[in-house]
Design a protein around this motif. Structure first.
Motif, PDB file in Angstrom:
ATOM      1  N   ALA A  11       0.834  -1.203   0.000  1.00  0.00           N
ATOM      2  CA  ALA A  11       0.000   0.000   0.000  1.00  0.00           C
ATOM      3  C   ALA A  11       0.866   1.249   0.000  1.00  0.00           C
ATOM      4  O   ALA A  11       0.558   2.227  -0.691  1.00  0.00           O
ATOM      5  N   LEU A  12       1.946   1.235   0.746  1.00  0.00           N
ATOM      6  CA  LEU A  12       2.845   2.387   0.774  1.00  0.00           C
ATOM      7  C   LEU A  12       3.492   2.630  -0.579  1.00  0.00           C
ATOM      8  O   LEU A  12       3.690   3.780  -0.985  1.00  0.00           O
ATOM      9  N   VAL A  13       3.799   1.562  -1.296  1.00  0.00           N
ATOM     10  CA  VAL A  13       4.371   1.703  -2.639  1.00  0.00           C
ATOM     11  C   VAL A  13       3.346   2.349  -3.569  1.00  0.00           C
ATOM     12  O   VAL A  13       3.679   3.267  -4.329  1.00  0.00           O
ATOM     13  N   PHE A  14       2.091   1.905  -3.499  1.00  0.00           N
ATOM     14  CA  PHE A  14       1.051   2.500  -4.338  1.00  0.00           C
ATOM     15  C   PHE A  14       0.898   3.987  -4.044  1.00  0.00           C
ATOM     16  O   PHE A  14       0.795   4.807  -4.950  1.00  0.00           O
ATOM     17  N   VAL A  15       0.873   4.362  -2.774  1.00  0.00           N
ATOM     18  CA  VAL A  15       0.725   5.767  -2.387  1.00  0.00           C
ATOM     19  C   VAL A  15       1.931   6.579  -2.857  1.00  0.00           C
ATOM     20  O   VAL A  15       1.786   7.672  -3.408  1.00  0.00           O
ATOM     21  N   GLY A  20       4.030  10.643  -6.245  1.00  0.00           N
ATOM     22  CA  GLY A  20       5.124  11.193  -7.054  1.00  0.00           C
ATOM     23  C   GLY A  20       4.662  11.603  -8.433  1.00  0.00           C
ATOM     24  O   GLY A  20       4.972  12.702  -8.907  1.00  0.00           O
ATOM     25  N   VAL A  21       3.898  10.747  -9.071  1.00  0.00           N
ATOM     26  CA  VAL A  21       3.386  11.061 -10.411  1.00  0.00           C
ATOM     27  C   VAL A  21       2.431  12.250 -10.337  1.00  0.00           C
ATOM     28  O   VAL A  21       2.488  13.165 -11.166  1.00  0.00           O
ATOM     29  N   GLY A  22       1.549  12.271  -9.343  1.00  0.00           N
ATOM     30  CA  GLY A  22       0.604  13.381  -9.192  1.00  0.00           C
ATOM     31  C   GLY A  22       1.304  14.711  -8.997  1.00  0.00           C
ATOM     32  O   GLY A  22       0.920  15.724  -9.577  1.00  0.00           O
ATOM     33  N   ALA A  23       2.363  14.721  -8.181  1.00  0.00           N
ATOM     34  CA  ALA A  23       3.109  15.959  -7.940  1.00  0.00           C
ATOM     35  C   ALA A  23       3.795  16.446  -9.208  1.00  0.00           C
ATOM     36  O   ALA A  23       3.805  17.649  -9.501  1.00  0.00           O
ATOM     37  N   THR A  78      -5.440   8.402  -2.729  1.00  0.00           N
ATOM     38  CA  THR A  78      -4.472   8.872  -1.742  1.00  0.00           C
ATOM     39  C   THR A  78      -3.168   9.297  -2.415  1.00  0.00           C
ATOM     40  O   THR A  78      -2.607  10.340  -2.085  1.00  0.00           O
ATOM     41  N   GLY A  79      -2.702   8.525  -3.362  1.00  0.00           N
ATOM     42  CA  GLY A  79      -1.429   8.801  -4.018  1.00  0.00           C
ATOM     43  C   GLY A  79      -1.511   9.916  -5.045  1.00  0.00           C
ATOM     44  O   GLY A  79      -1.113  11.046  -4.778  1.00  0.00           O
ATOM     45  N   GLY A  83      -1.012  13.889  -4.324  1.00  0.00           N
ATOM     46  CA  GLY A  83       0.152  14.614  -4.835  1.00  0.00           C
ATOM     47  C   GLY A  83      -0.221  15.690  -5.835  1.00  0.00           C
ATOM     48  O   GLY A  83       0.470  16.700  -5.961  1.00  0.00           O
ATOM     49  N   PHE A  84      -1.309  15.469  -6.560  1.00  0.00           N
ATOM     50  CA  PHE A  84      -1.737  16.412  -7.598  1.00  0.00           C
ATOM     51  C   PHE A  84      -2.329  17.681  -6.999  1.00  0.00           C
ATOM     52  O   PHE A  84      -1.989  18.788  -7.402  1.00  0.00           O
TER      53      PHE A  84
END
Length: 132
Positions: A11-15, A20-23, A78-79, A83-84
């Motif tokens: 789950a932490l990897v998915f987030v 990162g991609v969203g940011a 969440t991820g 980040g976006f």
């Protein structure tokens, strides 16, 4: 009180990947949007409103998935959308406008961000439900 269980590493990897991609997408989008010459931070307003719309759509779609689709929520909700969108930049924009002598624009930005965000989430949910 008991400590909350740590989320599984997966789950932490998915987030982390989604965040990162969203940011990065947020950064690229805000660099391409016009608005540097206007008192309101339009790029942040656009990104946060778009993020609210996408969250509404995602929320609506996730109600159709079984619970084992939790990774989708972690990656995209969440991820990526975490980040976006950027609450901290929104609040800093209000502060900058206020300190910079534009309290009227700060109030407009403050209210407009919340109203457009709520409207965008509602539209996203409504559109998502209408696709069924």
């Amino acid at each position: 009180m008991t400590a909350a269980a740590a989320p599984p590493a997966r789950a932490l990897v998915f987030v982390a990947v989604g965040g990162g991609v969203g940011a990065v997408v947020r950064h690229l989008l805000t660099q391409t949007l016009p608005g540097a010459d206007h008192p309101l931070p339009w790029p942040t307003l656009v990104v946060n409103t778009l993020g609210c719309l996408l969250m509404g759509l995602l929320t609506s779609e996730l109600t159709r998935f079984p619970l084992h689709r939790q990774p989708v929520k972690m990656l995209l909700g969440t991820g990526f959308l975490g980040g976006f969108t950027t609450f901290s930049h929104y609040v800093d924009g209000v502060r900058e406008l206020t300190v910079g002598g534009s309290p009227g624009w700060a109030a407009v930005y403050l209210v407009l961000s919340v109203v457009l965000g709520l409207l965008a989430v509602w539209i996203g949910i409504t559109v998502g439900k209408g696709k069924r």
